[in-house]
Design a protein around this motif. Structure first.
Motif, short mmCIF file in Angstrom:
data_model
loop_
_atom_site.label_atom_id
_atom_site.label_comp_id
_atom_site.label_asym_id
_atom_site.label_seq_id
_atom_site.Cartn_x
_atom_site.Cartn_y
_atom_site.Cartn_z
N ASN A 158 -51.27 115.37 -63.11
CA ASN A 158 -52.16 115.45 -61.95
C ASN A 158 -53.47 114.69 -62.17
O ASN A 158 -54.08 114.20 -61.22
CB ASN A 158 -52.46 116.91 -61.60
N THR A 162 -53.88 110.90 -58.31
CA THR A 162 -54.63 110.35 -57.17
C THR A 162 -55.15 108.94 -57.43
O THR A 162 -55.73 108.33 -56.53
CB THR A 162 -55.82 111.27 -56.81
N LYS A 184 -54.90 110.88 -51.08
CA LYS A 184 -56.05 111.04 -51.98
C LYS A 184 -56.27 112.49 -52.38
O LYS A 184 -56.91 112.77 -53.39
CB LYS A 184 -57.31 110.47 -51.33
N ASP A 185 -55.74 113.40 -51.58
CA ASP A 185 -55.80 114.83 -51.92
C ASP A 185 -54.44 115.35 -52.37
O ASP A 185 -54.22 116.57 -52.44
CB ASP A 185 -56.28 115.64 -50.71
N VAL A 187 -51.25 116.49 -54.57
CA VAL A 187 -51.16 117.32 -55.77
C VAL A 187 -49.70 117.40 -56.21
O VAL A 187 -48.80 117.62 -55.39
CB VAL A 187 -51.69 118.75 -55.51
#
Length: 249
Positions: A158, A162, A184-185, A187
């Motif tokens: 993680n 991104t 961009k967010d 996960v």
């Protein structure tokens, strides 16, 4: 005469608990200061099982001399097993009974004027939240950090996720070896590895997320033939101690 206090009672109780938690496996005729691997299970609920392998040319002083596949090592929740592998042992301990991270160790590192224990972490065939390093906390002989493997594979993945564009993220998710969301967010919620993983997956774990392990076979003794092989080749490590910790989380 010393008085028997509450603190004395606690100390005695703890010493009994420690003796019950720790167990010893491997060779029985081990010498003080001989090769030792501590199998540490930090989980309060999960039992950790390691597939154990030895080189066919291991000497009689080594655990399982002359045998390849050896009995698995079981570490109960919260337990530490002291595994005496014996003089001259070369072999591997693989988490998840052969389906997790594989840790290769070489205790034949005697050379003029300097002893070296060689080791690495291998995630070509599987990965798990498991690490290997010197029990005394030393650095590698070259001065670099000495903990191979990853304590939290998902968190490490993680940390790089991104940095990728959405298209690359989606390509990786489509392989099935990574699970999660894009953007961009985005996960990751799961990561996996086996020998069928393609180049995109290998490149992500080895070069982008920079896992502390072989995710590609590398060249080990020869000249790397690609950037990925060169990155993997950085993980043949050495320390001066003969005592290592394999820690499962």
């Amino acid at each position: 005469m010393h008085s028997f206090t509450f603190f004395t009672a606690v100390a005695i109780l703890l010493s009994f608990c420690s003796a019950e938690v720790a167990s010893t496996q491997g060779v029985t005729n081990h010498s003080p200061g001989g090769p030792l691997i501590n199998l540490v299970n930090t989980s309060p609920t999960e039992t950790h099982v390691y597939k154990v392998e030895g080189n066919a040319d291991n000497p009689p002083t080594a655990y399982g001399a002359g045998q390849g596949s050896l009995p698995a090592a079981t570490v109960l929740p919260g337990q530490t097993v002291k595994f005496h592998v014996g003089q001259g042992f070369i072999g591997a301990f693989t988490a998840k009974n052969g389906e997790g991270s594989r840790f290769e160790v070489n205790f034949r590192g005697d050379s003029p004027g300097e002893y070296k224990t060689w080791y690495n972490s291998d995630m070509q065939f599987g990965m798990s939240d498991t690490t290997l390093g010197p029990a005394n906390g030393d650095k590698q002989i070259n001065g670099n950090d000495a903990v191979a493997g990853e304590q939290d594979c998902l968190a490490k993945a993680n940390s790089a996720w991104t940095s990728l564009d959405v298209g690359t993220q989606q390509e990786l998710l489509d392989t099935g070896y990574l699970e999660g969301t894009t953007g961009k967010d985005g996960v990751l919620t799961g990561v996996h590895m086996d020998k069928q993983a393609g180049d995109k997956v290998v490149d992500f774990f080895q070069n982008i997320a920079e896992f502390n392990a072989y995710v590609h076979s590398g060249s080990v003794a020869g000249k790397p033939t690609s950037d990925t092989a060169a990155a993997a080749d950085a993980f043949s490590w050495s320390v001066k101690t003969k005592e290592l910790d394999i820690t499962g989380y």
